[in-house]
Every structure is written in structure tokens, then in C-alpha cells.
Design a protein around this motif. Sequence first.
Motif, PDB file in Angstrom:
ATOM      1  N   LEU A 540      13.562 -25.991 -16.562  1.00  0.00           N
ATOM      2  CA  LEU A 540      13.109 -25.600 -15.227  1.00  0.00           C
ATOM      3  C   LEU A 540      12.456 -24.224 -15.188  1.00  0.00           C
ATOM      4  O   LEU A 540      11.470 -24.019 -14.467  1.00  0.00           O
ATOM      5  CB  LEU A 540      14.298 -25.620 -14.260  1.00  0.00           C
ATOM      6  N   TYR A 541      12.995 -23.277 -15.946  1.00  0.00           N
ATOM      7  CA  TYR A 541      12.576 -21.881 -15.776  1.00  0.00           C
ATOM      8  C   TYR A 541      12.064 -21.213 -17.045  1.00  0.00           C
ATOM      9  O   TYR A 541      11.590 -20.079 -16.981  1.00  0.00           O
ATOM     10  CB  TYR A 541      13.747 -21.065 -15.212  1.00  0.00           C
ATOM     11  N   GLY A 542      12.159 -21.906 -18.183  1.00  0.00           N
ATOM     12  CA  GLY A 542      11.631 -21.353 -19.420  1.00  0.00           C
ATOM     13  C   GLY A 542      12.686 -20.681 -20.275  1.00  0.00           C
ATOM     14  O   GLY A 542      13.679 -20.145 -19.774  1.00  0.00           O
ATOM     15  N   ALA A 543      12.467 -20.716 -21.597  1.00  0.00           N
ATOM     16  CA  ALA A 543      13.388 -20.094 -22.538  1.00  0.00           C
ATOM     17  C   ALA A 543      13.470 -18.589 -22.286  1.00  0.00           C
ATOM     18  O   ALA A 543      12.464 -17.936 -22.015  1.00  0.00           O
ATOM     19  CB  ALA A 543      12.942 -20.368 -23.968  1.00  0.00           C
ATOM     20  N   GLY A 544      14.678 -18.048 -22.374  1.00  0.00           N
ATOM     21  CA  GLY A 544      14.862 -16.618 -22.200  1.00  0.00           C
ATOM     22  C   GLY A 544      14.747 -16.130 -20.774  1.00  0.00           C
ATOM     23  O   GLY A 544      14.773 -14.918 -20.523  1.00  0.00           O
ATOM     24  N   SER A 545      14.622 -17.044 -19.826  1.00  0.00           N
ATOM     25  CA  SER A 545      14.478 -16.654 -18.420  1.00  0.00           C
ATOM     26  C   SER A 545      15.798 -16.108 -17.885  1.00  0.00           C
ATOM     27  O   SER A 545      16.870 -16.290 -18.469  1.00  0.00           O
ATOM     28  CB  SER A 545      14.056 -17.862 -17.579  1.00  0.00           C
ATOM     29  N   ALA A 546      15.713 -15.432 -16.749  1.00  0.00           N
ATOM     30  CA  ALA A 546      16.923 -14.912 -16.116  1.00  0.00           C
ATOM     31  C   ALA A 546      17.893 -16.039 -15.783  1.00  0.00           C
ATOM     32  O   ALA A 546      19.113 -15.865 -15.849  1.00  0.00           O
ATOM     33  CB  ALA A 546      16.550 -14.146 -14.843  1.00  0.00           C
ATOM     34  N   GLY A 566      20.250 -13.583 -27.057  1.00  0.00           N
ATOM     35  CA  GLY A 566      18.854 -13.495 -27.486  1.00  0.00           C
ATOM     36  C   GLY A 566      17.946 -13.219 -26.314  1.00  0.00           C
ATOM     37  O   GLY A 566      18.361 -13.112 -25.167  1.00  0.00           O
ATOM     38  N   GLY A 567      16.664 -13.066 -26.577  1.00  0.00           N
ATOM     39  CA  GLY A 567      15.680 -12.891 -25.517  1.00  0.00           C
ATOM     40  C   GLY A 567      15.902 -11.612 -24.758  1.00  0.00           C
ATOM     41  O   GLY A 567      15.919 -10.532 -25.322  1.00  0.00           O
ATOM     42  N   THR A 568      16.113 -11.743 -23.449  1.00  0.00           N
ATOM     43  CA  THR A 568      16.175 -10.561 -22.580  1.00  0.00           C
ATOM     44  C   THR A 568      17.581 -10.320 -22.045  1.00  0.00           C
ATOM     45  O   THR A 568      17.775 -10.050 -20.880  1.00  0.00           O
ATOM     46  CB  THR A 568      15.212 -10.743 -21.399  1.00  0.00           C
ATOM     47  N   THR A 569      18.596 -10.441 -22.925  1.00  0.00           N
ATOM     48  CA  THR A 569      19.952 -10.131 -22.488  1.00  0.00           C
ATOM     49  C   THR A 569      20.016  -8.702 -21.971  1.00  0.00           C
ATOM     50  O   THR A 569      19.547  -7.796 -22.650  1.00  0.00           O
ATOM     51  CB  THR A 569      20.929 -10.273 -23.672  1.00  0.00           C
TER      52      THR A 569
END
Length: 822
Positions: A540-546, A566-569
Amino acid sequence: MVNKYSIAALLLLGGISSAYAQGQDLTRVKHKEVGEKGMPTLIQFRLEGKSYQMSEARKALAEQLELTADDQFQSAKIETDPMGFVHEKFEQYYKGIRVEHAAYTVHARQGTVESMSGSFERVQNVKTAPALNEQAALQRALRFVGGKKYMWEDAGEEATLKEHENNPRASYKPEGELVIVTNTQAEPGSPEFGQPTLAWKFNIYSQQPVSRAYIYVDAETGDIVAKDAIIKHAAATGTFATRYSGTKTGATESINGSYRLRELTRGSGIETYNCRKGNSYTTAVDFTDLDNSWTEYANANLDNAALDAHYGAQSTYDYFKNIHARNSYNNAGAKIKSYVHFDDTPGDGKGYENAYWNGSVMTYGDGYTRFDPLTSLDVAAHEIGHAICSSTANLTYSYESGALNEGFSDIWGAAVEYYKDPNKATWLIGEDIDKVRPSLRSMSNPNAESQPDTYKGTYWYAGSGDNGGVHTNSGVLNHWFYRLVVGGSGTNDIGSSFSVTGIGIDAAAKIAYRTESVYLTASSNYAAARTYSIQSATDLYGAGSAQVIATTNAWYAVGVGAAYSGGTTPPPTTGVTYCASNGTNNAYEWIDLVNLGTINRTSAKETGGYYNGTALSTSVAAGSSQTIRFSAGFASTAYTEYWKVYIDWNKDGDFIDAGETVVSGTSASAATLSATFTVPTTARSGSTRMRVSLSDAAQTSCSSFTYGEVEDYTINVTGGAALTSNVVASSNVSSSATLGSDNLVGTEVGIYPNPATDVLRVTLPNNASAVSVQVADMQGRSIKGTQLTSNGELNVTHLAKGMYMLSVSDGQKTFRQRFVKQ
């Protein structure tokens, strides 16, 4: 007897299986999740290079699951969702016999398979010829159920079923189906427990006492090996004086100069009937009204409960249609029938203390000792939620899958209630009907009603009663959803410190719906729910999204899986460890507002008297002047409180350096307070921590005090000193603002009367004119339809009873004040 699909179809699939069971093709796999039995529950494929096409779905299943010649998959359903995904669901067979609760779904977009998910059972060496015939097995099943009278023994109910199904051969009389099912009735730890077993499956509906379940009988020994409950427990416009939701409008049907609780504007229709305190659907009659103004139903017979059932069914249909594009519980416009005033034992002087979906219709009792009539909005949505589950994931009603089944129904109870009436207690289930307790269940605090909020934590039920604790252990899913919506921080029962940034109920519900309707299977457990909800959030919102981060961290908060890594933790604010500080009792006062720049958080009481809001941040420039606003919430009396705001300007992990106490003072006001401070020019650039502390006595930055709360946030300093500087020069540090000085004043807007019943009169300081106005409940949810007149009057008649926050702006400043609607 029903036991097999066509020989041709199964032979075709068997041939495909043996052709491809050479071993897994790992070159196509991007990521794989494995369940507790060692079988893949989710396989994601690389989209570059060689990829599976939708026409190769069976090949993908055969290769990735390493099928043998004994394994087959039969295509059961193909659906396309609003995102453009095509989902083809396959049911598993072993030597031509269906493997119960085992299914796999292939997910493709634009013809390319992107992933596959489900539950695959590795069946080996299971006999497929029954030693016990169907009739003997049925007698074993009936003995196990112990019904006094069964639905197929009632000629009227049989006739009604034929009419309802539009099938002259339809009957409640059970027909046996040979299946392979996991033995869950044997003693845990015994060799039989958890083993695939050839069994006869019967759908047995008892009229007295009421029960309906799939009963599985071992086709060799005659033992009961599994049970899956079907009954889970628990064009005119009329004006409804409902019992629980106030005055509402709803669709009815005009007929012969009167009106009845039927309508055809939603799917195939919504109909509500009167069982007249009996246990027969056949003899039920219509509720009618002469003028379509259903006010006289508030009578001694409690007939207004029927208005809630009808309104609840319409509201639930509308929610799923408008929010999730689902057309009734089966997504094909199925008629929703509700039966009110049902009593399983007529004439005993006691009302029936239950409500349930029986696999076909909704049934509501009037209650007796524990409950009032069980037709409240969240209960109606909960029960119809079971119908949705039966048409989607079809979660088996036992142990963890059953707890998920119950939990999703509670989620839909909360979501529908919030959708139709956000002023109700969203996070309490059954609060309108419970005469003994505040509610049946609490999603925000499951422990309050003896449910676990952590997987295998306090109140986790490990026994076999209640189908393996389905009504108890559902608290974990309930609390996951609550955390996903509103966020929060703390330490759970297994010692994990968590912090979740809430994403709101709309996004959370979309993730939950996709998890249930697309990915979960009948045997899914909590680990699978975590995997599939994260995948749903990614879709729905993309990998690494909030939303993905929040979904993952919400599961960590309830003890399932790890925190997002990972991503934007959200990183630690400074890379240093700060001392702990909290209030141990916030029953009487708490922080209900913190506003600095883009940080603008209204809240109620925090678990443990502490909120970790470090995922929320705002930027401040070195040398700039900043204004922070904050206020206290009080349960009743407004006490004198000590306020402290600290900012670690030099990023050394404490708040004890000169100038790091930026607010200090006392106030007994419930109004919004403000203070202005100057950011030191020598403050270090980058992220650091701000701590807001409220206590009934003088405190320090590291206090653990009795009454009050502490909240931490992130401040990003721009244009400050480089990290090579060790300390902030005291001569460049701002002095703290104190209560009573010009820097800290109560920005109190005048409101009266307070409490208010219909009109609230509002005056701003210096008789300024209001540019905008907003009313929010104490959970921070904005209330629509609020408007201030030119003479400063606010109509509050549409608000439910309770406390609210009024925010009024004069174009330069925003003034906040609480008021009570009575």
C-alpha cells in the motif's frame, strides 16, 4: 458424500507437480519467510530477469514448494484488487483429498508474479482409505456435540434454508467430506497432536443448545481430532431512536401503508427480524412502524435494540463499501439478515446473553445478568466481521488463528464505530451493552479486562478452553492495532522497550483489511499475521515507508518479531543514553499538549507515566527565539503543578548544564501555557533531546515522581556549533522562562457556560476576532461540523457527552481551552 474434485483436474495438477518437483528455483527468489513448521509462508520474487508469469502459477507453486507426485493444488478463486493485483488462490490436496486449512495464493501484477503466500502442509504417509464409514463417523460427531435438537429436525427451518439458498435440495443435515486435517484435539505433547490425519468433516448445527461447528472425526479411530466453530460466540428513510447510538436515519421499506426494517439499497438488501423471544428463525416476524418515525420502540420489550441492529448492519455495509470497496461480507452483495430478541431457551425467564454470526445470519440476544440487548454498533460490526473473515482468510476458530479471527472482528468493531461516531469510546468493545464491567474488551489496555497486550505475556492463556483462548489471546492483535493507530512507547511484558509512531485509524485499517483479505490463511498464527501485515503495508505505501516502520514496530511492541531495523528507522536522538524519568501515577493529572514548531501532540494518559516521542521532531535555528506551548489534563480538580522543560543543547546526554532548563515554574491552570526561550548560538548542530516534565512536586530531569508525566521529543538544531566543542558557554545560554514572568502566560480563551449543553460562547483575549476554530476529542481526533458564528457562539448539540479541546486562532496566535459537553 463429498470428498473429491474431478479426477481429470487432479490428474492434470498431479502431472504438473511431478514434472516440476526437481527442487526449488532459487534464482527467482528475492525474499522468503518461513513458518514454524519450516514451510514458506511468503515468497517474494525478483522482477528483473527471468520471472514467473501468471500463466505459470502452478509451475511456481510446484517449484517453490517442491511438490511431489502426491501433492496437488486446485484453483479455488481469482480476484483483482483496486491496486491492480490479481490474486489466484489454490487449495492443497494430497492424493486427491483436500488438505483442510492449507492454501496458497499467487499474487501478480500486469501478468507478472510478484509473490506467493499461504500455508502448505507437508503430508507424508497418511492413509487415504477410511476404515470408518460416513454414518458411523456422523454418530461419533453427534455424540461429541450432544445437541438436544438439531436444525435439520425442524421442518420450518429446513424450508427457510431452501428459500434463503434458492436451492430445493439445501438442508442442514450434515454430509461427510473426507479431508486431511491437523489433529488439535489430542493431548499436547502426545504423538498424535499436530499430525495430519484423514478425517470425516461434518457441519453440525444444533438448535438446542445453540452451536454450529465443523467437527472432524478420525476416519480410522473415530476420535474427534479437530473442531472449528462457525458460531463464534460472541427505499424509504426512517428516523431511528436507537438504544445505544441516539437518533439516526436509516433505510426502510414501505409496504401496505406501513414501514418495516428492510431495504434494498445496499447489495441484495439488509433485513432485521423479531424472534419474539424464541429460538426459531422461521417464525420470526417483521418489525413495523406506521409513520417511519421509530420513537415508540423505547418500550419495556426493549424493541429499540432492533433499530441498533438495523443501523449497525447498514453502517458496517457502508464502511466496507466506502472504505475498502467491499460489497457486503462476501464481496458479492450478500443480503445481511439480523434476528433480534433471540432466546435459546424460551420461557425460562432469562434473556440470551450472546450475539453471533451463525454462518448465514446475525443473531442477537436480549441479555440478562451481564448484558443489555447485544445490538450495539461495535458488536454488530464485530459479528459481521466474522462473516467477512469466513469469506476471506476463514481463520480456523481455535488457538492463535482463532485469536486472530476474534481480534480482526474487534478491529472492525472499532473501525466501524469510529467511522460512524468518533465520539464513542473507539477502543472499548461492548461498552454500551455491558452492565457489569466497563466493557467486554479494551484494545488500548487489554490487561484491564484480563487479556494479554503482549504475546505470551501477562494474561496469555495457554489452555484448551474457549477453543484455545480465542477471546483472551485476541488482546495481542487488538493492542497491535491500537498501537499502529495512536503510537506510544514503553516496555512490554517480555522486557522490550518500544516506540511506535501512530499512522491513524484509516491507514491502519487498510493494512489490517489487506492482511485479512489477501494474505492470511485458515491456519495462520501471530507470526504469519506480522509477516503479512508488513507485506500489506509495503504493497500500500512502499518499502521503508512510515507505515511499514510503524507496522513492524507495533508488532515489536506486542512481543511479535523484531523492531524495524532498515530503511528510515528513527535513530536515537543523540547516540547517548539519557536517564529515565516518569510519573508513577497519572490518574489525576497528565500532559495533554506539547507544541513547538512542527511538534504538535495532544494526548491522554500515557502507560507508565512516560511517552517516548523522539520520533517526532522540529528544527530550531541557533540564536532564534522559540515559543513552546503546553497544558495539563486533569481528571477533576486542577492541582498546582510543577512544569520543567529541558533541552540538551550540548548533546552530552544530560540536562544539567547551564541554560538547559528552558522552562521552570508552577501553575494550577488547565489552560494552554506558553514560554519563549532563545536557542544558544553555541548549541551543537544536529538532533538532540527535549524533555517536558509535569509533576505535583518539585522535580529534576531524572526524577521518578508519584503524580504526573514525562514526555521526550527530538529537536534538530541548525546553524549551531560543530561537534568539536565540548560545552556550551554559559554566557551564550538563554536564561530559563519562569511562571509569573512575561515569558510564560496562560493563553486562556474565555468560554461559557462550561459544561455546555447546546451553545458554547467564546471570547478571545482583547476581544480579538476568531479566524479559525477546531474542536477535538481528548484523543486528538478532530470533530467535523464545528463552526463559530460572528457573535462568538459555537453549536455543540451534535457532540456526545464528554471532554473536548477547543482551539481558536486570531490569525497570529492559537488559543486552546478544554470544555465539557453534558
